[in-house]
Scaffold this motif. Structure first.
Motif, PDB file in Angstrom:
ATOM      1  N   GLY A  80       0.774  -1.233   0.000  1.00  0.00           N
ATOM      2  CA  GLY A  80       0.000   0.000   0.000  1.00  0.00           C
ATOM      3  C   GLY A  80       0.800   1.275   0.000  1.00  0.00           C
ATOM      4  N   HIS A  81       2.134   1.196  -0.053  1.00  0.00           N
ATOM      5  CA  HIS A  81       2.948   2.407  -0.094  1.00  0.00           C
ATOM      6  C   HIS A  81       2.954   2.975  -1.513  1.00  0.00           C
ATOM      7  N   SER A  82       3.143   4.268  -1.629  1.00  0.00           N
ATOM      8  CA  SER A  82       3.091   4.930  -2.935  1.00  0.00           C
ATOM      9  C   SER A  82       4.323   4.572  -3.767  1.00  0.00           C
ATOM     10  N   PRO A  83       4.215   4.669  -5.090  1.00  0.00           N
ATOM     11  CA  PRO A  83       5.383   4.409  -5.947  1.00  0.00           C
ATOM     12  C   PRO A  83       6.553   5.323  -5.647  1.00  0.00           C
ATOM     13  N   ALA A  85       7.330   6.815  -2.731  1.00  0.00           N
ATOM     14  CA  ALA A  85       7.959   6.429  -1.465  1.00  0.00           C
ATOM     15  C   ALA A  85       8.760   5.140  -1.629  1.00  0.00           C
ATOM     16  N   ALA A  86       8.195   4.187  -2.354  1.00  0.00           N
ATOM     17  CA  ALA A  86       8.900   2.923  -2.555  1.00  0.00           C
ATOM     18  C   ALA A  86      10.202   3.142  -3.313  1.00  0.00           C
ATOM     19  N   LEU A 138       9.107   5.535   9.834  1.00  0.00           N
ATOM     20  CA  LEU A 138      10.299   4.924  10.398  1.00  0.00           C
ATOM     21  C   LEU A 138      10.561   3.551   9.807  1.00  0.00           C
ATOM     22  N   GLY A 139       9.524   2.740   9.692  1.00  0.00           N
ATOM     23  CA  GLY A 139       9.707   1.412   9.123  1.00  0.00           C
ATOM     24  C   GLY A 139      10.015   1.455   7.645  1.00  0.00           C
ATOM     25  N   LEU A 140       9.360   2.386   6.941  1.00  0.00           N
ATOM     26  CA  LEU A 140       9.537   2.466   5.494  1.00  0.00           C
ATOM     27  C   LEU A 140      10.951   2.867   5.116  1.00  0.00           C
ATOM     28  N   TYR A 141      11.453   3.932   5.728  1.00  0.00           N
ATOM     29  CA  TYR A 141      12.786   4.410   5.372  1.00  0.00           C
ATOM     30  C   TYR A 141      13.875   3.816   6.264  1.00  0.00           C
ATOM     31  N   GLY A 142      13.477   3.377   7.438  1.00  0.00           N
ATOM     32  CA  GLY A 142      14.457   2.776   8.341  1.00  0.00           C
ATOM     33  C   GLY A 142      15.044   1.491   7.800  1.00  0.00           C
TER      34      GLY A 142
END
Length: 232
Positions: A80-83, A85-86, A138-142
């Motif tokens: 569900g994360h945006s393109p 951001a991914a 935090l989880g996405l970029y961490g």
């Protein structure tokens, strides 16, 4: 590495390994009889279990790195994360690899190459587990930072171990074999992960499997330990 100015003496390697083993298991290493500046024959080096343990660590870590490059964006978008951001996490991951490459040079001179390599692999495992179910910013970029630092450092660690354990004379050939094994991991991991996703519609079991492979590498490195070099 950028901050490694002098090649450590063989006595320094022996001191690092003795301190590491005494701290964790109480075992004593036999005296390191290989003299400074000497090299083991290639055939003898290739028979060492420690060498193939290092090679397995290189294979496992590259499986993780190749998975991130090939499938992390698809995995994050599936969650569900945006393109945008991914894709941004891959840029952060790439920058973190460079930071891990550079930082490892200073760390291993303080902790010893094997202990520093352990730390790099542990960082990689943590990053992969963060990637499996990233939550929030935090989880996405961490995951990208931790995973990148771990993989970048794990690229440097084996090179120092190869030259320090078996000498500079056989180092080019040992490195060539190791890079071939790394290439195999980089080729196999994305294909297997993609095939699994096509069949099951999720990536988490693949991520957990790669993390388990890296944990096995840590355990093998700890159990087998450094080579016990002997001279006739």
């Amino acid at each position: 590495a950028l901050f490694v100015h002098d090649k450590p003496r063989i006595e320094q390697y022996a001191a690092w390994e003795n301190a590491d083993i005494r701290a964790h298991s109480g075992r004593q290493l036999p005296p390191h009889t290989l003299q400074n500046g000497s090299d083991l024959p290639l055939r003898e080096a290739l028979r060492s279990p420690a060498l193939w343990t290092i090679y397995y660590g290189m294979f496992a870590s590259t499986c993780g790195a190749a998975f991130v490059i090939a499938h992390a964006q698809a995995h994050l978008r599936d969650l569900g994360h945006s393109p945008v951001a991914a894709a941004a996490t891959i840029s952060i991951y790439s920058a973190a690899i460079v930071a891990g490459n550079i930082g490892m040079g200073g760390i291993l001179q303080r902790t010893g190459p094997r202990l520093a390599y352990f730390g790099a692999l542990i960082f990689l495992v943590i990053g992969l587990l963060m990637l499996s179910y990233p939550s929030g910013v935090l989880g996405l970029y961490g995951y990208a930072i931790v995973c990148g630092l771990g993989y970048g450092a794990s690229q440097v660690g084996p090179m120092v171990l190869l030259s320090g354990y078996w000498g500079v004379k056989v180092f080019p050939m040992l490195t060539a074999v190791g890079l071939l094994i790394q290439t195999a991991g980089g080729a196999i991991s994305p294909v297997v992960a993609g095939s699994y996703f096509d069949s099951h519609g999720r990536y988490q079991p693949v991520i957990f499997s790669i993390a388990a492979m890296v944990l096995l590498a840590i355990a093998l490195l700890r159990v087998i330990g450094p080579p016990k070099n002997k001279v006739a």
